[in-house]
Design an enzyme around this catalytic site. Structure first.
Site, PDB file in Angstrom:
ATOM      1  N   TYR A   1     -60.467  27.163 -30.130  1.00  0.00           N
ATOM      2  CA  TYR A   1     -61.487  26.320 -30.762  1.00  0.00           C
ATOM      3  C   TYR A   1     -61.077  25.984 -32.202  1.00  0.00           C
ATOM      4  O   TYR A   1     -61.074  24.823 -32.618  1.00  0.00           O
ATOM      5  CB  TYR A   1     -62.861  27.029 -30.759  1.00  0.00           C
ATOM      6  CG  TYR A   1     -63.821  26.376 -31.722  1.00  0.00           C
ATOM      7  CD1 TYR A   1     -64.419  25.160 -31.401  1.00  0.00           C
ATOM      8  CD2 TYR A   1     -64.073  26.930 -32.986  1.00  0.00           C
ATOM      9  CE1 TYR A   1     -65.261  24.528 -32.305  1.00  0.00           C
ATOM     10  CE2 TYR A   1     -64.918  26.310 -33.881  1.00  0.00           C
ATOM     11  CZ  TYR A   1     -65.512  25.108 -33.543  1.00  0.00           C
ATOM     12  OH  TYR A   1     -66.335  24.479 -34.440  1.00  0.00           O
TER      13      TYR A   1
ATOM     14  N   LYS B   1     -59.916  22.346 -34.364  1.00  0.00           N
ATOM     15  CA  LYS B   1     -60.450  21.826 -35.634  1.00  0.00           C
ATOM     16  C   LYS B   1     -59.304  21.517 -36.599  1.00  0.00           C
ATOM     17  O   LYS B   1     -59.272  20.481 -37.257  1.00  0.00           O
ATOM     18  CB  LYS B   1     -61.421  22.841 -36.262  1.00  0.00           C
ATOM     19  CG  LYS B   1     -62.710  22.989 -35.480  1.00  0.00           C
ATOM     20  CD  LYS B   1     -63.565  21.729 -35.567  1.00  0.00           C
ATOM     21  CE  LYS B   1     -64.445  21.535 -34.383  1.00  0.00           C
ATOM     22  NZ  LYS B   1     -65.125  20.249 -34.299  1.00  0.00           N
TER      23      LYS B   1
ATOM     24  N   SER C   1     -64.532  23.057 -39.866  1.00  0.00           N
ATOM     25  CA  SER C   1     -65.141  24.392 -39.935  1.00  0.00           C
ATOM     26  C   SER C   1     -64.381  25.261 -40.918  1.00  0.00           C
ATOM     27  O   SER C   1     -63.166  25.103 -41.095  1.00  0.00           O
ATOM     28  CB  SER C   1     -65.059  25.003 -38.541  1.00  0.00           C
ATOM     29  OG  SER C   1     -65.302  26.377 -38.574  1.00  0.00           O
TER      30      SER C   1
HETATM   31  P1  NAD Z   1     -73.581  21.329 -30.293  1.00  0.00           P
HETATM   32  O1  NAD Z   1     -72.894  21.856 -29.088  1.00  0.00           O
HETATM   33  O2  NAD Z   1     -75.017  21.638 -30.463  1.00  0.00           O
HETATM   34  O3  NAD Z   1     -73.414  19.729 -30.375  1.00  0.00           O
HETATM   35  C1  NAD Z   1     -72.317  19.056 -29.828  1.00  0.00           C
HETATM   36  C2  NAD Z   1     -72.858  17.943 -28.951  1.00  0.00           C
HETATM   37  O4  NAD Z   1     -71.760  17.204 -28.446  1.00  0.00           O
HETATM   38  C3  NAD Z   1     -73.649  18.444 -27.747  1.00  0.00           C
HETATM   39  O5  NAD Z   1     -74.901  17.790 -27.697  1.00  0.00           O
HETATM   40  C4  NAD Z   1     -72.786  18.086 -26.541  1.00  0.00           C
HETATM   41  O6  NAD Z   1     -73.573  17.739 -25.428  1.00  0.00           O
HETATM   42  C5  NAD Z   1     -71.965  16.933 -27.080  1.00  0.00           C
HETATM   43  N1  NAD Z   1     -70.620  16.788 -26.492  1.00  0.00           N
HETATM   44  C6  NAD Z   1     -69.645  17.723 -26.378  1.00  0.00           C
HETATM   45  N2  NAD Z   1     -68.555  17.198 -25.806  1.00  0.00           N
HETATM   46  C7  NAD Z   1     -68.833  15.888 -25.548  1.00  0.00           C
HETATM   47  C8  NAD Z   1     -68.107  14.814 -24.985  1.00  0.00           C
HETATM   48  N3  NAD Z   1     -66.869  14.969 -24.523  1.00  0.00           N
HETATM   49  N4  NAD Z   1     -68.699  13.606 -24.888  1.00  0.00           N
HETATM   50  C9  NAD Z   1     -69.953  13.414 -25.341  1.00  0.00           C
HETATM   51  N5  NAD Z   1     -70.695  14.401 -25.896  1.00  0.00           N
HETATM   52  C10 NAD Z   1     -70.134  15.617 -25.997  1.00  0.00           C
HETATM   53  O7  NAD Z   1     -72.739  21.821 -31.556  1.00  0.00           O
HETATM   54  P2  NAD Z   1     -73.132  21.825 -33.099  1.00  0.00           P
HETATM   55  O8  NAD Z   1     -73.391  23.227 -33.489  1.00  0.00           O
HETATM   56  O9  NAD Z   1     -74.122  20.784 -33.389  1.00  0.00           O
HETATM   57  O10 NAD Z   1     -71.736  21.432 -33.723  1.00  0.00           O
HETATM   58  C11 NAD Z   1     -71.415  20.085 -34.017  1.00  0.00           C
HETATM   59  C12 NAD Z   1     -69.993  20.027 -34.512  1.00  0.00           C
HETATM   60  O11 NAD Z   1     -69.854  20.858 -35.652  1.00  0.00           O
HETATM   61  C13 NAD Z   1     -68.956  20.507 -33.512  1.00  0.00           C
HETATM   62  O12 NAD Z   1     -67.819  19.688 -33.630  1.00  0.00           O
HETATM   63  C14 NAD Z   1     -68.641  21.906 -33.969  1.00  0.00           C
HETATM   64  O13 NAD Z   1     -67.348  22.294 -33.598  1.00  0.00           O
HETATM   65  C15 NAD Z   1     -68.775  21.757 -35.468  1.00  0.00           C
HETATM   66  N6  NAD Z   1     -69.096  23.014 -36.164  1.00  0.00           N
HETATM   67  C16 NAD Z   1     -70.176  23.737 -35.759  1.00  0.00           C
HETATM   68  C17 NAD Z   1     -70.471  24.922 -36.402  1.00  0.00           C
HETATM   69  C18 NAD Z   1     -71.624  25.770 -35.955  1.00  0.00           C
HETATM   70  O14 NAD Z   1     -71.629  26.963 -36.254  1.00  0.00           O
HETATM   71  N7  NAD Z   1     -72.613  25.240 -35.263  1.00  0.00           N
HETATM   72  C19 NAD Z   1     -69.680  25.359 -37.482  1.00  0.00           C
HETATM   73  C20 NAD Z   1     -68.597  24.566 -37.872  1.00  0.00           C
HETATM   74  C21 NAD Z   1     -68.312  23.386 -37.203  1.00  0.00           C
HETATM   75  C1  WQD Z   2     -71.590  35.874 -37.986  1.00  0.00           C
HETATM   76  C2  WQD Z   2     -71.501  37.362 -38.252  1.00  0.00           C
HETATM   77  C3  WQD Z   2     -70.423  38.590 -36.481  1.00  0.00           C
HETATM   78  C4  WQD Z   2     -73.384  37.889 -33.398  1.00  0.00           C
HETATM   79  C5  WQD Z   2     -68.335  31.425 -35.728  1.00  0.00           C
HETATM   80  C6  WQD Z   2     -67.076  30.676 -35.406  1.00  0.00           C
HETATM   81  C7  WQD Z   2     -66.741  29.719 -36.492  1.00  0.00           C
HETATM   82  C8  WQD Z   2     -67.934  28.817 -36.821  1.00  0.00           C
HETATM   83  C9  WQD Z   2     -69.210  29.564 -36.956  1.00  0.00           C
HETATM   84  C10 WQD Z   2     -67.717  26.731 -35.715  1.00  0.00           C
HETATM   85  C11 WQD Z   2     -70.162  37.961 -37.839  1.00  0.00           C
HETATM   86  C12 WQD Z   2     -71.872  38.998 -36.610  1.00  0.00           C
HETATM   87  C13 WQD Z   2     -72.709  37.890 -34.598  1.00  0.00           C
HETATM   88  C14 WQD Z   2     -73.941  39.106 -32.929  1.00  0.00           C
HETATM   89  C15 WQD Z   2     -73.139  40.213 -34.910  1.00  0.00           C
HETATM   90  N1  WQD Z   2     -68.199  27.882 -35.778  1.00  0.00           N
HETATM   91  N2  WQD Z   2     -72.585  39.031 -35.337  1.00  0.00           N
HETATM   92  N3  WQD Z   2     -73.810  40.220 -33.713  1.00  0.00           N
HETATM   93  O1  WQD Z   2     -68.171  34.555 -36.509  1.00  0.00           O
HETATM   94  O2  WQD Z   2     -68.742  33.561 -38.765  1.00  0.00           O
HETATM   95  O3  WQD Z   2     -68.168  32.088 -36.942  1.00  0.00           O
HETATM   96  O4  WQD Z   2     -69.379  30.457 -35.865  1.00  0.00           O
HETATM   97  O5  WQD Z   2     -66.798  26.255 -36.323  1.00  0.00           O
HETATM   98  O6  WQD Z   2     -65.654  28.989 -36.058  1.00  0.00           O
HETATM   99  O7  WQD Z   2     -66.028  31.606 -35.263  1.00  0.00           O
HETATM  100  O8  WQD Z   2     -70.348  33.274 -36.884  1.00  0.00           O
HETATM  101  O9  WQD Z   2     -72.638  33.632 -36.113  1.00  0.00           O
HETATM  102  O10 WQD Z   2     -70.733  34.306 -34.603  1.00  0.00           O
HETATM  103  O11 WQD Z   2     -71.182  35.624 -36.648  1.00  0.00           O
HETATM  104  O12 WQD Z   2     -73.037  41.256 -35.556  1.00  0.00           O
HETATM  105  O13 WQD Z   2     -74.545  39.175 -31.845  1.00  0.00           O
HETATM  106  O14 WQD Z   2     -72.469  38.018 -37.410  1.00  0.00           O
HETATM  107  O15 WQD Z   2     -69.634  39.713 -36.190  1.00  0.00           O
HETATM  108  O16 WQD Z   2     -69.847  38.959 -38.750  1.00  0.00           O
HETATM  109  P1  WQD Z   2     -68.793  33.473 -37.302  1.00  0.00           P
HETATM  110  P2  WQD Z   2     -71.267  34.161 -35.987  1.00  0.00           P
END
Ligand code: NAD
Ligand code: WQD
Length: 340
Positions: free
Chosen positions: A149, A153, A124
């Protein structure tokens, strides 16, 4: 040849499974459904016209994971499975370290003992914290994230780098910026489990009348309109980057360690207000909002330099913010149709 996709029924995982199936890969999913639902599997099959293998269990159950490796010839893994709620991670730090790191280590133990390579990790942009300069490239110094969290990562990255070096394996660390949107079929998207923390799901639910008003966390940031700026990347574009990263690892013939690191974003920053306006324009709906105080731990601005991914993966984001936000609204309509 099968690819293990952990968390393959999750938001980004489900879109990536579709792309993998479309590209001829066999897919084995392990997902404990802690943040997904079984109908996503059926929808993946409908969208891709092919069936992935699915095992519903928690990756912390090492003995079950071993059985998967015994039953299938696994040639690589994309590890999406993790708990991802930043706020919750502060309240339940031990659970977050356990889930995100034990799962990873259990898979790496199987990889280590079976001489498997090709590991892709969902990292991330949180690993950069508030970077001093924009755009953020892969050499921008990392800052230990404030949230548990985020720390999982950064630690996951470190574990994988040590793994690749010690055992001469190939890994790819993909640093996502802010994934948004849903599949064009409207059958896959981010599930609304609990109150959304992220901006776009909250906007979606506000437009649908599920939430009364969006709270915009701060309009006193040093940005053009005072709201914080992020790089919102369309989830299908992001899914395609995983296939490109996997092919690159698999095509590398050398026996040396290979450590790929890519920022995956659009290269463009958008403010919270811009996202709200784009959603309203794209979908011809209104999103009521109120301005509130800043959210603790939020940074001002983050957007990616994506030159490296473009050059080495031949990948770049193709979908505009408005197009991506249109798919979000179609997904909401699909969810509504399921509940009536
Ligand atoms: P998500 O929660 O939709 O998907 C994760 C999936 O993993 C879920 O279906 C959950 O049931 C499964 N899971 C969690 N723990 C488990 C375990 N111990 N065993 C088996 N299954 C398990 O999340 P996402 O948004 O698809 O994110 C996927 C990955 O990307 C994550 O590692 C997250 O940290 C990373 N990521 C997400 C974002 C974002 O904003 N969505 C941003 C950066 C990184
Ligand atoms: C985006 C912008 C909020 C909700 C988070 C995690 C990061 C990554 C992505 C996984 C910010 C604003 C949000 C709301 C708002 N995840 N906001 N009202 O904060 O960039 O990152 O998700 O790795 O680790 O920290 O994403 O979508 O939460 O927020 O004003 O109800 O929207 O303040 O500026 P963010 P976000």
């Amino acid at each position: 040849m099968a690819i293990l996709v952990t968390g393959g029924l999750g938001y980004i995982g489900s879109h990536t499974v579709v792309e993998l199936l479309n590209n001829g890969f066999e897919v084995v999913i392990v997902d404990d459904l802690s943040n997904s639902e079984k109908f996503i599997l059926k929808n993946i099959e409908e969208v891709a016209g092919k069936k992935p293998v699915f095992y519903p269990f928690d990756l912390k159950r090492k003995e079950l994971l071993t059985q998967v490796f015994e039953a299938h010839q696994i040639d690589g893994c994309i590890n999406f499975a993790a708990s991802k709620a930043v706020g919750e991670s502060q309240i339940k730090p031990v659970d977050y370290y356990e889930n995100n790191l034990f799962s990873l280590i259990n898979i790496l133990q199987e990889f280590k003992s079976r001489e498997i390579s090709n590991f892709i990790f969902s990292s991330s942009c949180t690993v950069y914290g508030q970077a001093d300069q924009m755009p953020i490239n892969e050499n921008t110094p990392l800052k230990m994230p404030e949230s548990v969290y985020g720390k999982t990562k950064q630690m996951g990255e470190e574990i994988l780098i040590d793994f690749a070096k010690a055992y001469s394996r190939k890994i790819s660390l993909l640093r996502y910026f802010n994934p948004i949107g849903a599949h064009p079929s409207a059958k896959l998207g981010e599930l609304p489990i609990g109150i959304p923390n992220n901006l776009v799901p909250y906007v979606m639910q506000t437009a649908a009348g599920i939430r009364e008003k969006l709270s915009i966390w701060g309009n006193d940031y040093p940005t053009e309109d005072g709201t914080a700026v992020r790089d919102y990347i369309y989830v299908v574009d992001l899914a395609k980057a995983h296939v490109a990263a996997l092919k690159r690892l698999m095509n590398e013939q050398s026996d040396e360690a290979m450590i790929d690191i890519y920022n995956l974003g659009t290269g463009k920053g958008s403010s919270v207000l811009e996202v709200v306006k784009a959603f309203e324009t794209a979908n011809n709906v209104e999103v009521p909002y109120q301005i509130c105080d800043r959210r603790e731990g939020d940074i001002t601005v983050a957007y990616a330099n994506v030159d490296k991914a473009e050059k080495e993966l031949g990948w770049k984001s193709e979908t505009s913010l408005e197009e991506a936000l249109r798919t979000v609204w179609e997904w909401q309509k699909y969810l509504d149709s399921r509940t009536v």
